[in-house]
Design a protein around this motif. Structure first.
Motif, short mmCIF file in Angstrom:
data_model
loop_
_atom_site.label_atom_id
_atom_site.label_comp_id
_atom_site.label_asym_id
_atom_site.label_seq_id
_atom_site.Cartn_x
_atom_site.Cartn_y
_atom_site.Cartn_z
N GLN A 30 73.58 108.57 -35.64
CA GLN A 30 73.69 107.54 -36.67
C GLN A 30 72.61 106.51 -36.44
O GLN A 30 72.55 105.90 -35.37
N LEU A 31 71.75 106.32 -37.43
CA LEU A 31 70.64 105.38 -37.32
C LEU A 31 71.10 104.04 -37.86
O LEU A 31 71.31 103.87 -39.05
N GLU A 32 71.26 103.09 -36.97
CA GLU A 32 71.81 101.79 -37.32
C GLU A 32 70.74 100.78 -37.71
O GLU A 32 70.97 99.92 -38.56
N ASP A 33 69.58 100.84 -37.07
CA ASP A 33 68.47 99.95 -37.38
C ASP A 33 67.21 100.81 -37.44
O ASP A 33 66.91 101.53 -36.48
N ILE A 34 66.48 100.72 -38.55
CA ILE A 34 65.36 101.62 -38.80
C ILE A 34 64.15 100.80 -39.22
O ILE A 34 64.27 99.85 -39.99
N ALA A 35 62.98 101.21 -38.72
CA ALA A 35 61.72 100.58 -39.13
C ALA A 35 60.92 101.57 -39.96
O ALA A 35 60.73 102.72 -39.53
N VAL A 36 60.45 101.15 -41.12
CA VAL A 36 59.59 102.00 -41.93
C VAL A 36 58.18 101.91 -41.38
O VAL A 36 57.62 100.83 -41.22
N ILE A 37 57.60 103.06 -41.09
CA ILE A 37 56.23 103.11 -40.60
C ILE A 37 55.26 103.31 -41.76
O ILE A 37 54.23 102.67 -41.84
N GLN A 38 55.63 104.22 -42.68
CA GLN A 38 54.76 104.52 -43.82
C GLN A 38 55.61 105.17 -44.91
O GLN A 38 56.61 105.81 -44.61
N ASN A 39 55.19 105.02 -46.17
CA ASN A 39 55.84 105.75 -47.24
C ASN A 39 54.80 106.63 -47.93
O ASN A 39 53.60 106.34 -47.89
N TYR A 40 55.27 107.73 -48.52
CA TYR A 40 54.38 108.76 -49.06
C TYR A 40 54.87 109.26 -50.41
O TYR A 40 56.06 109.19 -50.72
N ASP A 41 53.92 109.83 -51.16
CA ASP A 41 54.23 110.44 -52.45
C ASP A 41 54.91 111.79 -52.31
O ASP A 41 55.72 112.17 -53.15
N GLN A 44 54.37 116.84 -47.90
CA GLN A 44 53.26 117.30 -47.08
C GLN A 44 52.54 116.13 -46.40
O GLN A 44 52.20 116.20 -45.22
N GLU A 45 52.32 115.06 -47.14
CA GLU A 45 51.69 113.87 -46.55
C GLU A 45 52.59 113.27 -45.48
O GLU A 45 52.12 112.85 -44.42
N ALA A 46 53.88 113.21 -45.77
CA ALA A 46 54.84 112.64 -44.81
C ALA A 46 54.88 113.47 -43.53
O ALA A 46 54.87 112.93 -42.42
N TRP A 47 54.90 114.78 -43.67
CA TRP A 47 54.92 115.68 -42.51
C TRP A 47 53.65 115.50 -41.69
O TRP A 47 53.69 115.44 -40.46
N SER A 48 52.50 115.39 -42.34
CA SER A 48 51.24 115.17 -41.63
C SER A 48 51.27 113.85 -40.86
O SER A 48 50.82 113.77 -39.71
N GLY A 49 51.77 112.80 -41.49
CA GLY A 49 51.89 111.51 -40.83
C GLY A 49 52.81 111.58 -39.63
O GLY A 49 52.52 111.01 -38.57
N VAL A 93 62.66 116.22 -38.57
CA VAL A 93 62.20 116.02 -39.94
C VAL A 93 63.28 116.46 -40.90
O VAL A 93 63.71 117.59 -40.90
N GLN A 94 63.75 115.55 -41.71
CA GLN A 94 64.82 115.82 -42.66
C GLN A 94 64.29 115.56 -44.07
O GLN A 94 64.02 114.44 -44.44
N TYR A 95 64.11 116.62 -44.85
CA TYR A 95 63.66 116.47 -46.22
C TYR A 95 64.84 116.61 -47.16
O TYR A 95 65.71 117.44 -46.98
#
Length: 97
Positions: A30-41, A44-49, A93-95
Protein backbone atom coordinates in the motif's frame (compact mmCIF):
# COMPACT_ATOMS: atom_id res chain seq x y z
CA UNK A 1 1.23 13.16 -1.90
CA UNK A 2 -1.84 10.93 -1.95
CA UNK A 3 -2.98 9.08 -5.09
CA UNK A 4 -6.19 11.15 -5.32
CA UNK A 5 -4.14 14.35 -5.52
CA UNK A 6 -1.99 12.88 -8.28
CA UNK A 7 -5.00 11.86 -10.36
CA UNK A 8 -6.40 15.39 -10.09
CA UNK A 9 -3.10 17.04 -11.07
CA UNK A 10 -2.31 14.61 -13.91
CA UNK A 11 -5.61 13.39 -15.42
CA UNK A 12 -5.43 10.66 -18.10
CA UNK A 13 -1.63 10.40 -17.90
CA UNK A 14 0.98 7.76 -17.21
CA UNK A 15 3.00 8.76 -14.16
CA UNK A 16 6.37 7.55 -12.95
CA UNK A 17 6.22 7.71 -9.17
CA UNK A 18 8.36 6.87 -6.17
CA UNK A 19 6.92 5.42 -2.98
CA UNK A 20 8.00 7.69 -0.13
CA UNK A 21 6.00 5.85 2.53
CA UNK A 22 4.59 2.37 1.97
CA UNK A 23 3.55 -0.66 3.96
CA UNK A 24 2.84 -4.30 3.24
CA UNK A 25 0.07 -6.52 4.51
CA UNK A 26 -0.93 -9.94 3.20
CA UNK A 27 1.39 -9.54 0.18
CA UNK A 28 -0.23 -6.24 -0.83
CA UNK A 29 1.94 -3.12 -0.95
CA UNK A 30 0.00 0.00 0.00
CA UNK A 31 1.54 3.27 -1.15
CA UNK A 32 0.68 5.87 1.46
CA UNK A 33 2.87 8.78 0.31
CA UNK A 34 3.94 9.08 -3.33
CA UNK A 35 6.14 11.52 -5.24
CA UNK A 36 5.54 12.11 -8.94
CA UNK A 37 8.81 12.04 -10.83
CA UNK A 38 7.45 12.52 -14.36
CA UNK A 39 4.22 12.21 -16.33
CA UNK A 40 3.93 10.85 -19.86
CA UNK A 41 1.56 10.64 -22.81
CA UNK A 42 2.01 6.90 -23.37
CA UNK A 43 3.19 3.73 -21.70
CA UNK A 44 6.30 3.34 -23.88
CA UNK A 45 7.69 6.70 -22.75
CA UNK A 46 6.82 5.91 -19.14
CA UNK A 47 8.51 2.50 -19.33
CA UNK A 48 11.64 4.09 -20.84
CA UNK A 49 11.72 6.67 -18.06
CA UNK A 50 11.33 3.94 -15.46
CA UNK A 51 14.15 1.83 -16.90
CA UNK A 52 16.52 4.80 -17.13
CA UNK A 53 15.92 5.89 -13.53
CA UNK A 54 15.96 2.32 -12.20
CA UNK A 55 19.41 1.76 -13.74
CA UNK A 56 20.73 4.84 -11.94
CA UNK A 57 18.95 4.14 -8.62
CA UNK A 58 18.01 0.43 -8.39
CA UNK A 59 17.06 0.61 -4.70
CA UNK A 60 14.36 3.27 -5.12
CA UNK A 61 10.78 2.00 -5.04
CA UNK A 62 9.52 3.13 -8.46
CA UNK A 63 6.24 2.43 -10.21
CA UNK A 64 4.40 3.42 -13.36
CA UNK A 65 0.64 3.87 -13.15
CA UNK A 66 -2.07 5.36 -15.32
CA UNK A 67 -4.08 7.98 -13.47
CA UNK A 68 -7.35 6.34 -14.47
CA UNK A 69 -6.67 3.78 -11.71
CA UNK A 70 -8.80 4.21 -8.61
CA UNK A 71 -6.03 2.98 -6.29
CA UNK A 72 -2.37 2.03 -6.31
CA UNK A 73 -2.17 -1.14 -4.28
CA UNK A 74 0.49 -3.47 -5.66
CA UNK A 75 0.46 -7.24 -5.19
CA UNK A 76 3.90 -8.34 -4.02
CA UNK A 77 5.49 -11.27 -5.77
CA UNK A 78 8.83 -12.71 -4.79
CA UNK A 79 11.17 -14.35 -7.26
CA UNK A 80 14.34 -16.33 -6.87
CA UNK A 81 17.04 -17.50 -9.21
CA UNK A 82 18.90 -15.90 -12.09
CA UNK A 83 15.88 -14.00 -13.43
CA UNK A 84 15.26 -12.12 -10.16
CA UNK A 85 16.35 -8.67 -11.39
CA UNK A 86 14.29 -8.75 -14.59
CA UNK A 87 11.24 -10.16 -12.83
CA UNK A 88 11.45 -7.51 -10.10
CA UNK A 89 11.52 -4.73 -12.70
CA UNK A 90 8.45 -6.15 -14.41
CA UNK A 91 6.64 -6.53 -11.08
CA UNK A 92 7.02 -2.85 -10.26
CA UNK A 93 5.50 -1.55 -13.49
CA UNK A 94 1.72 -1.49 -13.34
CA UNK A 95 -0.10 -0.37 -16.47
CA UNK A 96 -3.81 0.24 -16.50
CA UNK A 97 -5.79 2.17 -19.08
Amino acid sequence: MKWGEITELHPDRFVLVEAIKASSSNRVRQLEDIAVIQNYDNSQEAWSGYKELHKLHPTRELYVFHTSRSDVEVVEEFFSGASCKVDFELMNVQYST
